[in-house]
Design a protein around this motif. Sequence first.
Motif, PDB file in Angstrom:
ATOM      1  N   ILE A  10       0.855  -1.187   0.000  1.00 55.31           N
ATOM      2  CA  ILE A  10       0.000   0.000   0.000  1.00 55.31           C
ATOM      3  C   ILE A  10       0.890   1.236   0.000  1.00 55.31           C
ATOM      4  N   VAL A  17      -2.636   3.569   7.433  1.00 52.74           N
ATOM      5  CA  VAL A  17      -3.306   2.284   7.153  1.00 52.74           C
ATOM      6  C   VAL A  17      -3.863   1.705   8.453  1.00 52.74           C
ATOM      7  N   LEU A  99       0.672  -5.239   9.527  1.00 47.36           N
ATOM      8  CA  LEU A  99       1.274  -4.142   8.766  1.00 47.36           C
ATOM      9  C   LEU A  99       2.760  -4.077   9.055  1.00 47.36           C
ATOM     10  N   THR A 107       3.622   0.628   2.889  1.00 48.48           N
ATOM     11  CA  THR A 107       3.317  -0.339   3.941  1.00 48.48           C
ATOM     12  C   THR A 107       2.954  -1.673   3.301  1.00 48.48           C
ATOM     13  N   PHE A 109       0.785  -4.946   3.768  1.00 50.21           N
ATOM     14  CA  PHE A 109      -0.412  -5.358   4.500  1.00 50.21           C
ATOM     15  C   PHE A 109      -0.689  -6.828   4.201  1.00 50.21           C
ATOM     16  N   VAL A 141      -8.822  -2.250   1.233  1.00 49.63           N
ATOM     17  CA  VAL A 141      -7.969  -1.555   2.204  1.00 49.63           C
ATOM     18  C   VAL A 141      -6.963  -0.681   1.457  1.00 49.63           C
ATOM     19  N   LYS A 142      -6.334  -1.224   0.417  1.00 50.84           N
ATOM     20  CA  LYS A 142      -5.354  -0.465  -0.374  1.00 50.84           C
ATOM     21  C   LYS A 142      -6.008   0.784  -0.967  1.00 50.84           C
ATOM     22  N   ALA A 145      -6.926   3.394   1.789  1.00 51.55           N
ATOM     23  CA  ALA A 145      -5.750   4.034   2.372  1.00 51.55           C
ATOM     24  C   ALA A 145      -5.093   5.000   1.397  1.00 51.55           C
ATOM     25  N   GLU A 146      -5.017   4.608   0.128  1.00 52.40           N
ATOM     26  CA  GLU A 146      -4.369   5.465  -0.852  1.00 52.40           C
ATOM     27  C   GLU A 146      -5.220   6.663  -1.238  1.00 52.40           C
ATOM     28  N   GLN A 149      -5.704   9.708   2.104  1.00 55.71           N
ATOM     29  CA  GLN A 149      -4.526  10.143   2.857  1.00 55.71           C
ATOM     30  C   GLN A 149      -4.678  11.601   3.295  1.00 55.71           C
TER      31      GLN A 149
END
Length: 153
Positions: A10, A17, A99, A107, A109, A141-142, A145-146, A149
């Motif tokens: 990620i 994250v 993580l 990161t 994951f 999740v990726k 999170a991206e 931010q």
Amino acid sequence: MKSWTKSIEINAPIEHVWSFLNGSLEDMQKIMPQVVENTPIKVTEEGVGSVYRQKYKEGKRVMEYDVTTLEYKNTADHKRLKVGFNLGNMFDITAAYELKKLDRDRTSFTYTTTNDPLKWFVKLFLLFSSDKVVVEFVERVKKAAEENQPVVM
């Protein structure tokens, strides 16, 4: 019992994250939109042994279960949360989120889940299950999170 594991890189800092896994209900819903409630029942200082009552909406039906923290690690470079719960007296489920900091803005994951059927007839369903849900989860999740931010000035 059946187990699935999937890892993904990620492009976001580890703390960001982690906020989706160990933060507010609002943050959790960005990666688990069906969770409609996450109420602390018992919170321990070290994390392990904490219990949260979760409500999960599937269609029009809402299921309620207690999620117990089985493992908890929160350091600057490595974070791990493993929880367990019983779903409808049909399955014992664990979910582990790990993580690892690759660098300031990246990161690793890893998500691992196990599903232990408690009734003989439910075991048949596991024979035909795939890792599709696990793959979709790590990708969600990726993406969350991206895309979410915080802006650093």
